[in-house]
Scaffold this motif. Structure first.
Motif, PDB file in Angstrom:
ATOM      1  N   LEU A  55       0.845  -1.193   0.000  1.00  0.00           N
ATOM      2  CA  LEU A  55       0.000   0.000   0.000  1.00  0.00           C
ATOM      3  C   LEU A  55       0.880   1.242   0.000  1.00  0.00           C
ATOM      4  O   LEU A  55       1.956   1.242   0.594  1.00  0.00           O
ATOM      5  N   GLU A  56       0.400   2.291  -0.658  1.00  0.00           N
ATOM      6  CA  GLU A  56       1.154   3.542  -0.744  1.00  0.00           C
ATOM      7  C   GLU A  56       0.291   4.704  -0.289  1.00  0.00           C
ATOM      8  O   GLU A  56      -0.884   4.802  -0.653  1.00  0.00           O
ATOM      9  N   LYS A  57       0.896   5.597   0.472  1.00  0.00           N
ATOM     10  CA  LYS A  57       0.210   6.809   0.919  1.00  0.00           C
ATOM     11  C   LYS A  57      -0.147   7.639  -0.316  1.00  0.00           C
ATOM     12  O   LYS A  57       0.676   7.853  -1.194  1.00  0.00           O
ATOM     13  N   GLY A  58      -1.390   8.088  -0.387  1.00  0.00           N
ATOM     14  CA  GLY A  58      -1.837   8.927  -1.497  1.00  0.00           C
ATOM     15  C   GLY A  58      -2.413   8.161  -2.672  1.00  0.00           C
ATOM     16  O   GLY A  58      -2.902   8.769  -3.623  1.00  0.00           O
ATOM     17  N   ALA A  59      -2.388   6.826  -2.616  1.00  0.00           N
ATOM     18  CA  ALA A  59      -2.935   6.025  -3.713  1.00  0.00           C
ATOM     19  C   ALA A  59      -4.404   5.711  -3.453  1.00  0.00           C
ATOM     20  O   ALA A  59      -4.841   5.624  -2.313  1.00  0.00           O
ATOM     21  N   GLY A  60      -5.155   5.542  -4.517  1.00  0.00           N
ATOM     22  CA  GLY A  60      -6.530   5.090  -4.432  1.00  0.00           C
ATOM     23  C   GLY A  60      -6.587   3.617  -4.801  1.00  0.00           C
ATOM     24  O   GLY A  60      -5.724   3.122  -5.543  1.00  0.00           O
ATOM     25  N   TYR A  61      -7.596   2.920  -4.304  1.00  0.00           N
ATOM     26  CA  TYR A  61      -7.725   1.478  -4.547  1.00  0.00           C
ATOM     27  C   TYR A  61      -9.171   1.123  -4.865  1.00  0.00           C
ATOM     28  O   TYR A  61     -10.097   1.859  -4.522  1.00  0.00           O
ATOM     29  N   GLU A  62      -9.320  -0.025  -5.514  1.00  0.00           N
ATOM     30  CA  GLU A  62     -10.645  -0.568  -5.757  1.00  0.00           C
ATOM     31  C   GLU A  62     -10.813  -1.809  -4.897  1.00  0.00           C
ATOM     32  O   GLU A  62      -9.953  -2.689  -4.900  1.00  0.00           O
ATOM     33  N   LEU A  63     -11.906  -1.866  -4.171  1.00  0.00           N
ATOM     34  CA  LEU A  63     -12.208  -2.991  -3.291  1.00  0.00           C
ATOM     35  C   LEU A  63     -13.522  -3.595  -3.762  1.00  0.00           C
ATOM     36  O   LEU A  63     -14.523  -2.898  -3.871  1.00  0.00           O
ATOM     37  N   ASN A  64     -13.496  -4.882  -4.068  1.00  0.00           N
ATOM     38  CA  ASN A  64     -14.717  -5.586  -4.462  1.00  0.00           C
ATOM     39  C   ASN A  64     -15.242  -6.365  -3.271  1.00  0.00           C
ATOM     40  O   ASN A  64     -14.465  -6.974  -2.538  1.00  0.00           O
ATOM     41  N   ILE A  65     -16.556  -6.315  -3.092  1.00  0.00           N
ATOM     42  CA  ILE A  65     -17.170  -7.108  -2.034  1.00  0.00           C
ATOM     43  C   ILE A  65     -18.056  -8.176  -2.666  1.00  0.00           C
ATOM     44  O   ILE A  65     -18.500  -8.041  -3.812  1.00  0.00           O
ATOM     45  N   ASN A  66     -18.288  -9.225  -1.930  1.00  0.00           N
ATOM     46  CA  ASN A  66     -19.056 -10.366  -2.406  1.00  0.00           C
ATOM     47  C   ASN A  66     -20.475  -9.932  -2.773  1.00  0.00           C
ATOM     48  O   ASN A  66     -21.150  -9.271  -1.978  1.00  0.00           O
ATOM     49  N   SER A  67     -20.925 -10.308  -3.960  1.00  0.00           N
ATOM     50  CA  SER A  67     -22.260  -9.902  -4.420  1.00  0.00           C
ATOM     51  C   SER A  67     -23.373 -10.558  -3.609  1.00  0.00           C
ATOM     52  O   SER A  67     -24.518 -10.107  -3.646  1.00  0.00           O
ATOM     53  N   SER A  68     -23.068 -11.629  -2.866  1.00  0.00           N
ATOM     54  CA  SER A  68     -24.090 -12.254  -2.029  1.00  0.00           C
ATOM     55  C   SER A  68     -24.133 -11.632  -0.622  1.00  0.00           C
ATOM     56  O   SER A  68     -24.988 -11.982   0.187  1.00  0.00           O
TER      57      SER A  68
END
Length: 194
Positions: free
Chosen positions: A73-86
């Protein structure tokens, strides 16, 4: 900080870490920390590709590929987090740590053979309040977008090409330190957040 994660069949959420959570150092630790998470993704601005760590594959260096890795992980970076569709359509997740109060310097990359997309987040003491303030603060930016997780659509703002009327086209959305944003630049640029 409390993150409100959502889905409506599609499962994307854009997040940013404005807090130094020392117990989260990499993608795999983040993936395991968030209940119902299935994938944690960064954007590699240099090669303009997504790099994903998911429940099926999250290799350590040197076994990484261009698109699959347990990245730091890097300070200042954005991320995409996927959560379970169920999972329930709304999931709350709390992050504990000390807020980043110092300005963050981020290298925004424009790839000469591709686009200039960069995923960024805000530091805890930012004075940026909305999408137009990002465009005003990054002279080389040609767009800024956010992801609306509940609707699973992006929303963006661009500088107007017209010399009359509103200086921007699109949606002038408000910013949150818990969210990640996509900033596109037309030239590589070192950006120090305000």
């Amino acid at each position: 900080h409390v993150y409100q994660l959502s889905h409506s069949g599609n499962t994307r959420n854009w997040i940013g870490f404005s807090t130094n959570a020392t117990y989260l150092r990499n993608a795999n630790e983040s993936l395991m920390e968030v209940r119902n998470a299935t994938a944690f993704t960064m954007w590699n601005s240099t090669i303009q590709r997504r790099v994903t760590c998911n429940l099926f594959s999250c290799p350590e260096f040197p076994s990484c590929t261009d698109t699959n890795c347990n990245f730091n992980l890097e300070k200042g970076a954005g991320y995409e987090l996927n959560i379970n569709s169920s999972a329930p359509s709304n999931v709350n997740w709390s992050l504990i740590g000390v807020a980043y109060l110092d300005k963050v310097n981020i290298s925004l990359i424009k790839n000469s053979t591709s686009s200039g997309k960069n995923w960024v987040s805000l530091f805890g003491n930012t004075t940026l309040i909305n999408a137009s303030s990002i465009l005003q603060n990054i002279s080389k930016a040609d767009s800024v977008s956010q992801w609306l997780a509940l609707q699973q659509i992006s929303q963006g703002l661009i500088p107007s090409p017209f010399s009359f009327g509103n200086p921007y086209l699109g949606t002038k959305f408000n910013l949150s330190i818990e969210r990640g944003y996509e900033v596109s630049v037309n030239e590589s640029y070192n950006w120090t957040q305000i």
